[in-house]
Scaffold this active site. Structure first.
Site, PDB file in Angstrom:
ATOM      1  N   LYS A   1       0.867  -1.186   0.000  1.00  0.00           N
ATOM      2  CA  LYS A   1       0.000   0.000   0.000  1.00  0.00           C
ATOM      3  C   LYS A   1       0.892   1.221   0.000  1.00  0.00           C
ATOM      4  O   LYS A   1       2.034   1.167   0.458  1.00  0.00           O
ATOM      5  CB  LYS A   1      -0.877   0.008   1.251  1.00  0.00           C
ATOM      6  CG  LYS A   1      -2.120   0.825   1.094  1.00  0.00           C
ATOM      7  CD  LYS A   1      -3.208   0.034   0.408  1.00  0.00           C
ATOM      8  CE  LYS A   1      -4.450   0.845   0.183  1.00  0.00           C
ATOM      9  NZ  LYS A   1      -5.565  -0.003  -0.260  1.00  0.00           N
TER      10      LYS A   1
HETATM   11  P1  NAD Z   1     -13.033   7.539  -2.694  1.00  0.00           P
HETATM   12  O1  NAD Z   1     -12.031   8.556  -2.355  1.00  0.00           O
HETATM   13  O2  NAD Z   1     -13.456   7.351  -4.096  1.00  0.00           O
HETATM   14  O3  NAD Z   1     -14.360   7.769  -1.806  1.00  0.00           O
HETATM   15  C1  NAD Z   1     -14.348   7.875  -0.414  1.00  0.00           C
HETATM   16  C2  NAD Z   1     -15.745   8.316   0.026  1.00  0.00           C
HETATM   17  O4  NAD Z   1     -15.795   8.361   1.457  1.00  0.00           O
HETATM   18  C3  NAD Z   1     -16.136   9.723  -0.459  1.00  0.00           C
HETATM   19  O5  NAD Z   1     -17.513   9.717  -0.801  1.00  0.00           O
HETATM   20  C4  NAD Z   1     -15.906  10.580   0.775  1.00  0.00           C
HETATM   21  O6  NAD Z   1     -16.712  11.749   0.789  1.00  0.00           O
HETATM   22  C5  NAD Z   1     -16.337   9.620   1.847  1.00  0.00           C
HETATM   23  N1  NAD Z   1     -15.843   9.970   3.180  1.00  0.00           N
HETATM   24  C6  NAD Z   1     -14.619  10.444   3.517  1.00  0.00           C
HETATM   25  N2  NAD Z   1     -14.591  10.677   4.846  1.00  0.00           N
HETATM   26  C7  NAD Z   1     -15.795  10.326   5.331  1.00  0.00           C
HETATM   27  C8  NAD Z   1     -16.382  10.333   6.620  1.00  0.00           C
HETATM   28  N3  NAD Z   1     -15.687  10.734   7.686  1.00  0.00           N
HETATM   29  N4  NAD Z   1     -17.658   9.900   6.744  1.00  0.00           N
HETATM   30  C9  NAD Z   1     -18.352   9.488   5.670  1.00  0.00           C
HETATM   31  N5  NAD Z   1     -17.864   9.458   4.423  1.00  0.00           N
HETATM   32  C10 NAD Z   1     -16.600   9.877   4.266  1.00  0.00           C
HETATM   33  O7  NAD Z   1     -12.467   6.149  -2.080  1.00  0.00           O
HETATM   34  P2  NAD Z   1     -12.840   4.667  -2.503  1.00  0.00           P
HETATM   35  O8  NAD Z   1     -11.885   4.232  -3.519  1.00  0.00           O
HETATM   36  O9  NAD Z   1     -14.305   4.564  -2.731  1.00  0.00           O
HETATM   37  O10 NAD Z   1     -12.472   3.882  -1.163  1.00  0.00           O
HETATM   38  C11 NAD Z   1     -13.376   3.780  -0.043  1.00  0.00           C
HETATM   39  C12 NAD Z   1     -12.923   2.638   0.857  1.00  0.00           C
HETATM   40  O11 NAD Z   1     -12.882   1.426   0.100  1.00  0.00           O
HETATM   41  C13 NAD Z   1     -11.512   2.798   1.431  1.00  0.00           C
HETATM   42  O12 NAD Z   1     -11.488   2.183   2.713  1.00  0.00           O
HETATM   43  C14 NAD Z   1     -10.650   2.000   0.474  1.00  0.00           C
HETATM   44  O13 NAD Z   1      -9.436   1.553   1.063  1.00  0.00           O
HETATM   45  C15 NAD Z   1     -11.586   0.842   0.183  1.00  0.00           C
HETATM   46  N6  NAD Z   1     -11.301   0.116  -1.061  1.00  0.00           N
HETATM   47  C16 NAD Z   1     -11.257   0.763  -2.281  1.00  0.00           C
HETATM   48  C17 NAD Z   1     -11.021   0.031  -3.432  1.00  0.00           C
HETATM   49  C18 NAD Z   1     -11.035   0.667  -4.807  1.00  0.00           C
HETATM   50  O14 NAD Z   1     -10.953  -0.092  -5.791  1.00  0.00           O
HETATM   51  N7  NAD Z   1     -11.172   1.955  -4.949  1.00  0.00           N
HETATM   52  C19 NAD Z   1     -10.801  -1.353  -3.351  1.00  0.00           C
HETATM   53  C20 NAD Z   1     -10.856  -1.977  -2.110  1.00  0.00           C
HETATM   54  C21 NAD Z   1     -11.131  -1.228  -0.978  1.00  0.00           C
END
Ligand code: NAD
Length: 424
Positions: free
Chosen positions: A113
């Protein structure tokens, strides 16, 4: 045997959570003590300074990280996060979870990561590009299609991956699409990658519903986070006929007990570009209340440690599908388990992203691209069989789904270490 203390520079609550989960699983599976020591800490942790010339001419120095937790089974794989609270401990925890996730899905990858401590919203496009290119140059010696392959995570997207791919390609002197995944299609990205994590969340949730004899068409769903994972989960849940009653982002949430109009909401949010706080397509709800809604499925899809011992007793869902990484603390996990919540743990629920990243890398390396339906079918096959393996293991071991998923992943990695032996 005394186990090593955690290095103080990594010692934060997220890393402690990842290590506590690992310790519990290692104990349950009676893991070889030598391996237990070895797997608790990352292979390699890199901290870099990222100087960036800002638009007004002054130079600002950001801190970046890349942690490779394990690469015994293949090149390491894991996203890059841009967030103001990124730190070494958090990155190390996320890298460890990537190792178990890849092993659980049977992908030939280790876990890694990366991250930069920055608020990307506060940067201009030019600043973001310069930051990304300098960060990529600093971690250049350690990344590559056969070494370590980054991908998007919170705060990064396909454009950021394109800049990393370009920076790397300029250094090696030829186009190297396989160095990152989650790229635009025009430079070797894969169909279906952007929605893959959300689609995977839906596939495993549908399997859980089958197992629990629940009808998706009668299910209600609440989703915290409306970024990549949350918004695609909402769209696909809506497409399969479930009623998405609440969604939220960092500005708060929207609620409608009869179901939100997800296509309209996606259009209004400009495909999750505009904050939900500016959109009036439902009643306002706080993030805290969203987590406590009476619903069939709760999907945390934002940041880690959102469900803790403080609010777990108030969580009111039948299925918790962890889109985010590490959204539930160990104490909360026990409370949910005692309440009878069926947990689809993060390393299983959100593995759709890395599974399709693997497809993207395979396509890049082979220079042979697949149809979107092939991607969906193969994703479905891999993630649902990981789900059923975990469920079977959980029944056999009489453990919850989280421990079953962890043990199954750790077991694959342990086998690789035992086969390779300790160098030198
Ligand atoms: P992103 O940046 O696209 O979206 C994050 C979202 O969370 C946004 O809508 C943001 O406004 C919201 N957010 C931030 N702080 C917040 C809070 N305090 N309360 C509520 N909402 C809040 O990120 P993403 O890629 O969607 O990732 C989200 C989660 O999924 C993370 O934990 C990431 O590690 C995990 N993840 C992502 C992927 C991927 O392919 N993108 C894969 C596996 C896991």
């Amino acid at each position: 045997m005394t186990l090593p203390a955690l290095p103080h520079e990594m010692d934060n609550h997220t890393f402690r959570l990842a290590v506590a989960q690992f310790d519990r699983a290692a104990e349950l599976m009676n893991l070889d003590p030598n391996l237990r020591q070895r797997l608790k800490l990352p292979d390699r942790s890199l901290v870099v300074s990222v100087p960036v010339r800002m638009d007004d001419g002054h130079v600002e120095v950001f801190t970046g990280y890349r942690v490779i937790h394990d690469s015994s089974r293949g090149p390491s794989k894991g996203g890059i996060r841009y967030h103001p609270e990124v730190n070494l401990g958090e990155v190390a925890a996320l890298a460890m979870w990537m190792t178990w996730k890849c092993a659980l899905a049977g992908l030939p990858y280790g876990g890694a990561k990366g991250g930069v401590r920055v608020d990307p919203q506060k940067l201009s496009r030019g600043e973001l590009q310069r930051l990304t290119r300098r960060y990529a140059a600093e971690i250049f010696p350690f990344i590559g299609p056969d070494k370590d392959v980054p991908a998007p995570d919170v705060g990064t997207d396909a454009q950021v991956m394109a800049w990393i791919m370009d920076t790397y390609s300029m250094q090696v002197g030829f186009a190297s699409p396989g160095v990152v995944t989650g790229k635009p299609l025009s430079i070797g990205g894969s169909l279906g990658r952007e929605e893959a994590t959300g689609r995977g969340v839906v596939y495993v949730t549908l399997e859980a519903m089958k197992h629990l004899h629940l009808d998706p068409k009668k299910a209600t769903v609440a989703i915290q986070g409306f970024g990549n994972v949350g918004s695609h989960t909402a769209r696909i849940m809506h497409e399969v006929g479930a009623k998405v009653v609440a969604v939220s982002d960092h500005t708060g949430g929207l609620y409608n007990k009869n179901g939100l109009d997800i296509p309209k909401l996606l259009a209004a949010s400009n495909d999750h570009g505009r904050p939900l706080g500016d959109i009036k397509l439902g009643d306002r709800i706080t993030n805290e209340n969203l987590l406590q809604l009476d619903c069939t499925v709760l999907v945390p899809a934002a940041l880690s440690e959102q469900i803790t011992e403080k609010n777990a007793a108030k969580v009111n869902c039948r299925i918790l599908a962890e889109g985010a990484n590490g959204p539930t603390t160990l104490e909360a996990d026990q409370i949910l388990h005692d309440k009878g919540v069926f947990i689809i743990p993060d390393i299983l629920a959100n593995s759709g992203g890395v599974i399709v990243s693997y497809f993207e890398w395979v396509q890049d390396v082979q220079r042979f691209f697949w149809k979107e339906q092939d991607i969906r079918d193969r994703l479905h096959e891999i993630i649902t069989s990981a789900f059923h393996r975990t469920l079977e293991f959980s029944n056999k071991q009489k453990s919850g789904m989280r421990m079953a998923a962890l043990m199954s992943g750790i077991d694959q990695v342990a086998k690789a270490h035992l086969a390779r032996g300790l160098y030198p």
